[in-house]
Design a protein around this motif. Structure first.
Motif, PDB file in Angstrom:
ATOM      1  N   GLY A  18       0.649  -0.969   0.519  1.00  0.00           N
ATOM      2  CA  GLY A  18       0.398  -0.010   0.032  1.00  0.00           C
ATOM      3  C   GLY A  18       0.701   1.332  -0.184  1.00  0.00           C
ATOM      4  N   GLU A  19       0.574   2.123   1.001  1.00  0.00           N
ATOM      5  CA  GLU A  19       0.855   3.369   1.059  1.00  0.00           C
ATOM      6  C   GLU A  19       2.852   3.142   1.403  1.00  0.00           C
ATOM      7  OE1 GLU A  19      -1.178   6.669   2.521  1.00  0.00           O
ATOM      8  OE2 GLU A  19      -2.427   6.977   1.046  1.00  0.00           O
ATOM      9  N   ARG A  20       2.716   2.174   2.325  1.00  0.00           N
ATOM     10  CA  ARG A  20       4.764   2.302   2.808  1.00  0.00           C
ATOM     11  C   ARG A  20       5.094   0.954   2.081  1.00  0.00           C
ATOM     12  NH1 ARG A  20       3.378   1.283   9.377  1.00  0.00           N
ATOM     13  NH2 ARG A  20       2.111   3.205   9.524  1.00  0.00           N
ATOM     14  N   LYS A  21       4.762   0.925   0.879  1.00  0.00           N
ATOM     15  CA  LYS A  21       5.686   0.076  -0.079  1.00  0.00           C
ATOM     16  C   LYS A  21       7.250   0.790  -0.501  1.00  0.00           C
ATOM     17  CE  LYS A  21       4.433  -2.367  -4.468  1.00  0.00           C
ATOM     18  NZ  LYS A  21       3.391  -2.444  -5.124  1.00  0.00           N
ATOM     19  N   HIS A  22       8.295   0.590  -0.241  1.00  0.00           N
ATOM     20  CA  HIS A  22       8.780   0.635  -0.437  1.00  0.00           C
ATOM     21  C   HIS A  22      10.264   0.137  -0.991  1.00  0.00           C
ATOM     22  CE1 HIS A  22       9.761  -0.154   3.728  1.00  0.00           C
ATOM     23  NE2 HIS A  22      10.732  -0.421   3.369  1.00  0.00           N
TER      24      HIS A  22
END
Length: 149
Positions: A18-22
């Motif tokens: 999600g938005e924490r994908k890195h």
């Protein structure tokens, strides 16, 4: 004098979702030798790699890209990528110092102590010590000694 090349095997992988994908990168190994040997090891690692994400993979594709490989794994909702890159190591601030060459003098084989004999000293013949191809005695000198029991 030719120098031996050291290759870094770098793995960059998608972490989180999600938005924490890195993406995180790690040097997972070093290979000393030819580029083709290092690339073969990198490919072996890419083929056997099981990424943390996605938890339920639907499709897995391994592609060759320049000096490495790209693993794309599709999940139910998102795709995750792992990049395997081959890179020549130019500098390492934490590398251990190179070992100094060691020159060892040949070690003479041990001589077993002579047992007391009733024969005169000039007639006594010492048995030959059997050595292997490296010059190491096949039978240790201490084997069978009564004074070590």
């Amino acid at each position: 004098m030719s120098t031996v090349t050291t290759w870094g095997l770098v793995v960059e992988t998608t972490m989180g979702s999600g938005e924490r994908k890195h993406t995180e990168a790690h040097v997972v190994a070093h290979v000393t030798g030819s580029r083709s040997e290092a690339l073969a090891e990198l490919e072996r690692r890419a083929r056997n790699h099981v990424p943390m994400h996605p938890l339920s993979p639907k499709r897995r594709r391994l592609l060759r890209a320049g000096d490495g490989f790209l693993l794309v794994v599709d999940g139910a909702w998102q795709s995750f990528v792992t990049r395997f890159t081959l890179a020549e190591l130019l500098e390492d601030s934490a590398a251990p110092p190179a070992p100094e060459p060691v020159v060892e003098a040949p070690v003479p084989p041990p001589v077993a102590p002579a047992a007391p004999s009733s024969e005169p000293a000039e007639q006594r013949v010492e048995p030959a010590v059997e050595l292997d191809e490296d010059g190491v005695p096949v039978r240790p000198a201490w084997l069978g000694r009564a004074d070590l029991a």
